[in-house]
Motif scaffolding. Structure first.
Motif, short mmCIF file in Angstrom:
data_model
loop_
_atom_site.label_atom_id
_atom_site.label_comp_id
_atom_site.label_asym_id
_atom_site.label_seq_id
_atom_site.Cartn_x
_atom_site.Cartn_y
_atom_site.Cartn_z
N PHE A 17 11.11 25.43 48.93
CA PHE A 17 10.04 26.41 49.00
C PHE A 17 10.56 27.80 48.60
N LEU A 18 11.70 28.22 49.15
CA LEU A 18 12.25 29.54 48.83
C LEU A 18 12.64 29.64 47.36
N TYR A 19 13.19 28.57 46.80
CA TYR A 19 13.53 28.57 45.37
C TYR A 19 12.26 28.70 44.52
N ARG A 20 11.20 28.00 44.92
CA ARG A 20 9.93 28.09 44.18
C ARG A 20 9.36 29.49 44.27
N GLU A 21 9.39 30.09 45.46
CA GLU A 21 8.87 31.46 45.61
C GLU A 21 9.64 32.41 44.70
N ALA A 22 10.97 32.29 44.66
CA ALA A 22 11.79 33.15 43.80
C ALA A 22 11.46 32.93 42.33
N ARG A 23 11.33 31.67 41.92
CA ARG A 23 11.02 31.37 40.51
C ARG A 23 9.67 31.95 40.11
N LEU A 24 8.66 31.79 40.96
CA LEU A 24 7.34 32.32 40.63
C LEU A 24 7.38 33.84 40.46
N ALA A 25 8.10 34.52 41.35
CA ALA A 25 8.23 35.98 41.23
C ALA A 25 9.03 36.35 39.99
N ASP A 26 10.15 35.65 39.74
CA ASP A 26 10.98 35.94 38.55
C ASP A 26 10.20 35.79 37.26
N GLU A 27 9.33 34.77 37.21
CA GLU A 27 8.59 34.49 35.99
C GLU A 27 7.24 35.20 35.92
N HIS A 28 7.01 36.11 36.83
CA HIS A 28 5.79 36.91 36.87
C HIS A 28 4.54 36.04 36.99
N ASP A 29 4.67 34.92 37.69
CA ASP A 29 3.52 34.06 37.98
C ASP A 29 2.92 34.56 39.29
N TYR A 30 2.21 35.69 39.17
CA TYR A 30 1.71 36.38 40.36
C TYR A 30 0.65 35.56 41.09
N ALA A 31 -0.20 34.86 40.38
CA ALA A 31 -1.20 34.02 41.04
C ALA A 31 -0.51 32.90 41.83
N GLY A 32 0.50 32.30 41.23
CA GLY A 32 1.25 31.26 41.92
C GLY A 32 1.95 31.81 43.15
N TRP A 33 2.58 32.98 43.02
CA TRP A 33 3.28 33.61 44.14
C TRP A 33 2.30 33.94 45.26
N GLU A 34 1.17 34.52 44.88
CA GLU A 34 0.18 34.89 45.90
C GLU A 34 -0.36 33.66 46.62
N SER A 35 -0.46 32.54 45.94
CA SER A 35 -1.00 31.33 46.56
C SER A 35 -0.09 30.78 47.65
N LEU A 36 1.13 31.28 47.74
CA LEU A 36 2.07 30.82 48.77
C LEU A 36 1.81 31.43 50.14
N TRP A 37 0.93 32.43 50.21
CA TRP A 37 0.72 33.19 51.45
C TRP A 37 -0.40 32.60 52.30
N THR A 38 -0.25 32.74 53.62
CA THR A 38 -1.34 32.41 54.53
C THR A 38 -2.34 33.55 54.53
N ASP A 39 -3.52 33.31 55.09
CA ASP A 39 -4.56 34.34 55.13
C ASP A 39 -4.18 35.55 55.99
N ASP A 40 -3.24 35.37 56.92
CA ASP A 40 -2.82 36.47 57.80
C ASP A 40 -1.42 36.97 57.45
N GLY A 41 -0.97 36.71 56.22
CA GLY A 41 0.39 37.04 55.82
C GLY A 41 0.73 38.52 55.88
N ILE A 42 2.00 38.80 56.17
CA ILE A 42 2.55 40.17 56.19
C ILE A 42 3.81 40.18 55.33
N TYR A 43 3.91 41.18 54.45
CA TYR A 43 5.06 41.37 53.56
C TYR A 43 5.65 42.72 53.90
N TRP A 44 6.88 42.75 54.45
CA TRP A 44 7.47 43.99 54.96
C TRP A 44 8.86 44.20 54.38
N ILE A 45 9.08 45.40 53.84
CA ILE A 45 10.40 45.83 53.39
C ILE A 45 10.71 47.13 54.14
#
Length: 168
Positions: A17-45
């Motif tokens: 799963f983590l490798y797929r998330e990284a690949r989707l982001a690396d390849e600018h597959d933003y729709a694919g990356w976004e589809s990995l999130w739950t409806d209540d997801g939080i992204y924090w840096i």
């Protein structure tokens, strides 16, 4: 009536799963990356300081709820985000993946995962290396792992950073 059984992800499932998330982001597959999130997801840096415990009391580089994640993705997909025109060329390496248990949550459905990462970003300004540790809360939804929470703790978050306009 017994409580539903929580779906445990194996280390192999988590790594894939983590490798797929990284690949989707690396390849600018933003729709694919976004589809990995739950409806209540939080992204924090988190930014600055040595603690990365509470986004309500410390500076954040990014602190997005699910709605903001969708907006960030829409901006990237539009081609009009000046800082990503042309898009960065990025490759990530994920390592030291650890299954860390379950968080103290009412439903107990999330699985805590940690991993180190190294991301190499190439832009007109040159090459930038981003390193850190990501902490995830993964949840199985419809039989598939999903991101419920992602915290990215950058090694050099207490220093001046280049524009972080890609998905890290």
């Amino acid at each position: 009536m017994s409580a539903p059984t929580r779906t445990e992800l194996s280390l192999t499932d988590v790594e894939q799963f983590l490798y797929r998330e990284a690949r989707l982001a690396d390849e600018h597959d933003y729709a694919g990356w976004e589809s990995l999130w739950t409806d209540d997801g939080i992204y924090w840096i988190p930014g600055g300081g040595t603690s990365a415990e509470d986004p309500d009391t410390q500076m954040s580089i990014v602190y997005d709820n699910r709605s903001r994640i969708a907006l960030r993705v829409a901006q990237l997909k539009s081609g009009k985000r000046h800082s990503q025109s042309p898009p960065s060329s990025v490759r990530r390496m994920i390592s030291n993946v650890e299954l860390m248990g379950s968080p103290d949550s009412p439903d107990g459905d999330d699985q805590l995962v940690g991993a180190n990462f190294l991301a190499v970003e190439s832009r007109e300004r040159g090459t930038t290396i981003w390193a850190g540790r990501a902490e995830y809360r993964l949840r199985v939804v419809d039989g598939e792992p999903r991101l419920a929470h992602k915290k990215v703790v950058l090694v050099d978050r207490d220093r001046a950073l280049f524009t972080l306009s890609f998905l890290i």
